[in-house]
Design a protein around this motif. Structure first.
Motif, mmCIF file in Angstrom:
data_model
loop_
_atom_site.group_PDB
_atom_site.id
_atom_site.type_symbol
_atom_site.label_atom_id
_atom_site.label_comp_id
_atom_site.label_asym_id
_atom_site.label_seq_id
_atom_site.Cartn_x
_atom_site.Cartn_y
_atom_site.Cartn_z
ATOM 1 N N LEU A 97 0.683 -0.967 -0.003
ATOM 2 C CA LEU A 97 -0.264 0.193 0.116
ATOM 3 C C LEU A 97 0.517 1.082 0.196
ATOM 4 N N PHE A 98 2.695 1.308 -0.224
ATOM 5 C CA PHE A 98 3.113 2.155 -0.360
ATOM 6 C C PHE A 98 3.610 2.670 -1.481
ATOM 7 N N THR A 99 4.556 2.939 -1.655
ATOM 8 C CA THR A 99 4.956 3.868 -2.697
ATOM 9 C C THR A 99 6.073 2.650 -1.963
ATOM 10 N N LYS A 100 7.831 2.986 -3.661
ATOM 11 C CA LYS A 100 9.060 2.290 -3.209
ATOM 12 C C LYS A 100 9.417 3.555 -2.118
ATOM 13 N N ASP A 101 9.479 4.636 -2.559
ATOM 14 C CA ASP A 101 10.508 5.806 -1.585
ATOM 15 C C ASP A 101 9.632 5.700 -0.556
ATOM 16 N N GLU A 102 8.223 5.634 -0.076
ATOM 17 C CA GLU A 102 7.581 5.259 1.211
ATOM 18 C C GLU A 102 8.405 4.257 1.481
ATOM 19 N N GLN A 103 8.524 2.946 1.060
ATOM 20 C CA GLN A 103 9.240 1.758 1.607
ATOM 21 C C GLN A 103 10.503 1.684 1.953
ATOM 22 N N MET A 104 11.545 2.635 1.354
ATOM 23 C CA MET A 104 12.739 3.351 1.279
ATOM 24 C C MET A 104 12.637 3.846 2.547
ATOM 25 N N GLN A 105 12.203 4.786 2.886
ATOM 26 C CA GLN A 105 12.005 5.463 4.365
ATOM 27 C C GLN A 105 12.017 4.537 5.604
ATOM 28 N N PHE A 106 10.876 3.979 5.192
ATOM 29 C CA PHE A 106 10.606 2.873 6.300
ATOM 30 C C PHE A 106 11.752 2.039 6.301
ATOM 31 N N TYR A 107 12.609 1.083 5.511
ATOM 32 C CA TYR A 107 13.734 1.103 5.346
ATOM 33 C C TYR A 107 14.669 1.339 6.467
ATOM 34 N N HIS A 108 15.722 2.750 5.794
ATOM 35 C CA HIS A 108 16.464 3.244 6.474
ATOM 36 C C HIS A 108 16.230 3.649 7.848
ATOM 37 N N SER A 109 14.376 3.766 8.835
ATOM 38 C CA SER A 109 14.178 3.878 9.723
ATOM 39 C C SER A 109 14.627 2.977 9.967
ATOM 40 N N SER A 110 14.203 1.999 10.183
ATOM 41 C CA SER A 110 14.166 0.497 10.542
ATOM 42 C C SER A 110 16.366 -0.033 10.885
ATOM 43 N N PHE A 111 17.101 0.845 10.392
ATOM 44 C CA PHE A 111 18.305 1.455 11.114
ATOM 45 C C PHE A 111 18.851 2.056 11.448
ATOM 46 N N VAL A 112 17.978 3.419 12.395
ATOM 47 C CA VAL A 112 18.190 4.068 13.434
ATOM 48 C C VAL A 112 18.026 3.548 14.768
ATOM 49 N N LYS A 115 -1.667 -3.169 18.222
ATOM 50 C CA LYS A 115 -0.427 -2.863 19.418
ATOM 51 C C LYS A 115 0.410 -2.014 17.901
ATOM 52 N N SER A 116 0.789 -1.163 18.841
ATOM 53 C CA SER A 116 1.776 -0.185 18.122
ATOM 54 C C SER A 116 3.726 -0.906 18.505
ATOM 55 N N GLU A 117 3.291 -2.229 18.449
ATOM 56 C CA GLU A 117 5.212 -2.412 18.350
ATOM 57 C C GLU A 117 5.746 -3.414 17.637
ATOM 58 N N ILE A 118 5.435 -2.972 16.180
ATOM 59 C CA ILE A 118 6.605 -3.063 15.151
ATOM 60 C C ILE A 118 8.013 -3.433 15.465
ATOM 61 N N ARG A 119 8.720 -4.535 15.386
ATOM 62 C CA ARG A 119 10.240 -4.046 15.625
ATOM 63 C C ARG A 119 10.880 -3.693 14.371
ATOM 64 N N ALA A 120 12.051 -3.031 14.603
ATOM 65 C CA ALA A 120 12.866 -2.361 13.296
ATOM 66 C C ALA A 120 12.965 -3.537 12.712
ATOM 67 N N GLU A 121 14.167 -4.665 13.684
ATOM 68 C CA GLU A 121 14.108 -5.938 12.061
ATOM 69 C C GLU A 121 13.040 -6.425 11.383
ATOM 70 N N ASP A 122 12.008 -7.111 12.009
ATOM 71 C CA ASP A 122 10.736 -7.689 11.273
ATOM 72 C C ASP A 122 10.802 -6.283 9.837
ATOM 73 N N ILE A 123 10.410 -5.984 9.902
ATOM 74 C CA ILE A 123 9.488 -5.395 8.283
ATOM 75 C C ILE A 123 11.241 -5.325 7.302
ATOM 76 N N CYS A 138 7.702 -11.817 2.531
ATOM 77 C CA CYS A 138 9.085 -10.867 2.485
ATOM 78 C C CYS A 138 9.134 -9.359 2.754
ATOM 79 N N GLY A 139 9.926 -9.068 3.155
ATOM 80 C CA GLY A 139 9.564 -8.009 4.101
ATOM 81 C C GLY A 139 10.216 -6.957 3.358
ATOM 82 N N LEU A 140 11.049 -5.657 3.835
ATOM 83 C CA LEU A 140 12.185 -4.833 3.443
ATOM 84 C C LEU A 140 13.569 -5.979 3.014
#
Length: 440
Positions: free
Chosen positions: A294-309, A336-344, A369-371
């Motif tokens: 449901l998200f664009t490639k750019d939005e997915q990339m933002q999620f991906y990079h956020s998971s390393f912060v 619940k808002s409990e997504i772990r960064a590594e799970d994405i 498969c995630g990001l």
């Protein structure tokens, strides 16, 4: 990066197209999955020069000229024949990159390998090139068995030519505390990745494809409640998705490995999951990964990079992917808002609701498969290796399938056939047409 330093093919070590040929046809799979099949590249099954030449002509490739003459017998001849044509190909690509077809890569390596008169010499060439290309990222032990090149430090190769042999082997490797899942490929050269990740234009347009199909075929999806169910339906009808089909039935996987490409080895890939790590279609983790389309490639990339912060807690990351959390809650209000960064960035094995006959008959499941870091971060790795079966010696195991026609006959006697695997009426009709003498 020059990886022909020790080889016998001279100035070709500097050519970018030749480097890419070895990378794409062998080295990337050898590094990420631990093995590759070079049988087609060394003439198994035998491919005539004229056949390759005609295929290249259809692609309007300058390499057709190479196969119009004789093979090179030494380095000097190889350079004299190849370098001018490669330069012409480079000029053509500089004007129109979309005109390039990977069959060019196959043709380049095939022609180079004709200079070596023995399979052992070809393997020596592969070892030398891989040693420099790999940049010594890990210890490895490159070997070859029947044209399958593999890293013996990571992979155990088993050749299967009968169902009894297959069943006996599975009995040896099963573990009581784990459940096995299987995937059959009709060619060993197929990359282990979901269809969405096979072409950049598909990945870049994932959201558009998802919404377009929903808009154009609304009645096909009105009975489906979750994103994972909708993705499964899209997968069923051939839309590229981030799902990888697997089965709980090893004989079904064997059928897929044997059903086509009879001149080539097939393979069975075995995945393993502890019983408590298997997800079902109601899983929050599955809902999260299945919402990514449901998200664009750019939005997915933002999620991906956020998971390393670096975050102090789970809530920090969930704030960064607030829109993803909101989308999951649209489907699952109690989420619940409990997504772990590594799970994405991970993959999960999911047993779906059996809402269509094909999934039911095939005892199907999915790897969602995630990001993945190799796709979104460009790393030389295959995240799906994390869920492959590891033997007691920590190696992954692959089953290379030979004698496909004989195995299909054995499977037929066990009721595993096209009508069983593909229960739609057109496929069953096709099966009946070709088996009119089946005893009743």
């Amino acid at each position: 990066m020059f990886f022909f330093i020790y080889s016998e093919i001279g100035e070709l070590e500097h050519n970018a197209i030749v480097k890419s040929a070895f990378e794409k046809m062998m080295f990337e799979k050898l590094q990420s999955e631990g093995y590759c099949d070079i049988n087609p590249l060394i003439g198994r099954p035998r491919t005539s020069k004229s056949e390759i030449e005609n295929n290249l002509k259809k692609l309007d490739s300058p390499l057709a000229k190479v196969f119009a003459g004789r093979y090179a017998t030494n380095t000097e001849e190889l350079e004299k024949i190849m370098l001018p044509v490669l330069k012409e190909l480079e000029e053509k690509l500089s004007k129109n990159k979309s005109s390039f077809d990977e069959y060019n890569y196959f043709a380049i390596i095939y022609f180079v390998f004709q200079m070596y008169k023995s399979v052992d010499k070809k393997l020596d060439c592969v070892k030398e090139l891989y040693t420099t290309w790999n940049e010594h990222e890990h210890e490895y032990d490159i070997r070859m068995s029947n044209g399958i090149v593999f890293d013996a430090a990571k992979v155990e190769v088993n050749f299967i030519s009968s169902i009894n042999q297959y069943v006996d082997y599975l009995g040896q490797i099963r573990k009581k505390e784990e459940k096995l899942f299987f995937r059959g490929h009709s060619k060993v050269s197929y990359d282990l990745k979901p269809s969405l990740f096979r072409k950049e234009e598909w990945l870049s347009n994932e959201k558009k494809m998802y919404l377009e199909l929903m808009a154009k075929c609304p009645y096909e999806f009105e009975r489906l409640e979750s994103h994972i169910e909708k993705l499964a339906e899209m997968q069923h009808y051939g839309l590229p998705t981030r799902l990888l089909d697997v089965t709980q039935n090893p004989l079904v996987a064997l059928y897929f490995a044997c059903e086509s490409q009879h001149s080539y080895y097939g393979e069975i890939i075995i995945f393993s999951q502890s019983l408590d790590s298997i997800k079902y279609f109601q899983s929050d983790t599955v809902a999260m990964l299945a919402s990514l389309p449901l998200f664009t490639k750019d939005e997915q990339m933002q999620f991906y990079h956020s998971s390393f912060v670096k975050s102090s807690n789970v809530n920090d990351f969930n704030d960064k992917v607030e829109r993803l959390v909101h989308e999951v809650r649209m489907e699952r209000p109690g989420f619940k808002s409990e997504i772990r960064a590594e799970d994405i960035r991970d993959v999960v094995v999911c047993i779906p609701a059996r809402k269509n006959r094909r999934i039911d008959n095939q005892e199907g499941a999915f790897i969602v498969c995630g990001l993945l870091e190799e796709t979104y971060g460009g790393k030389k790795y295959n995240t799906l290796s994390n869920v492959r079966l590891k033997l007691d010696n920590k190696k992954i195991t692959i089953c290379i399938i030979d004698k496909k026609a004989e195995l299909l006959n054995e499977l037929e006697s066990l009721g595993i056939n096209k009508a069983k695997i593909y229960p739609e009426i057109d496929d069953v009709s096709d099966y009946i047409k070709t088996h009119v003498n089946i005893p009743t």
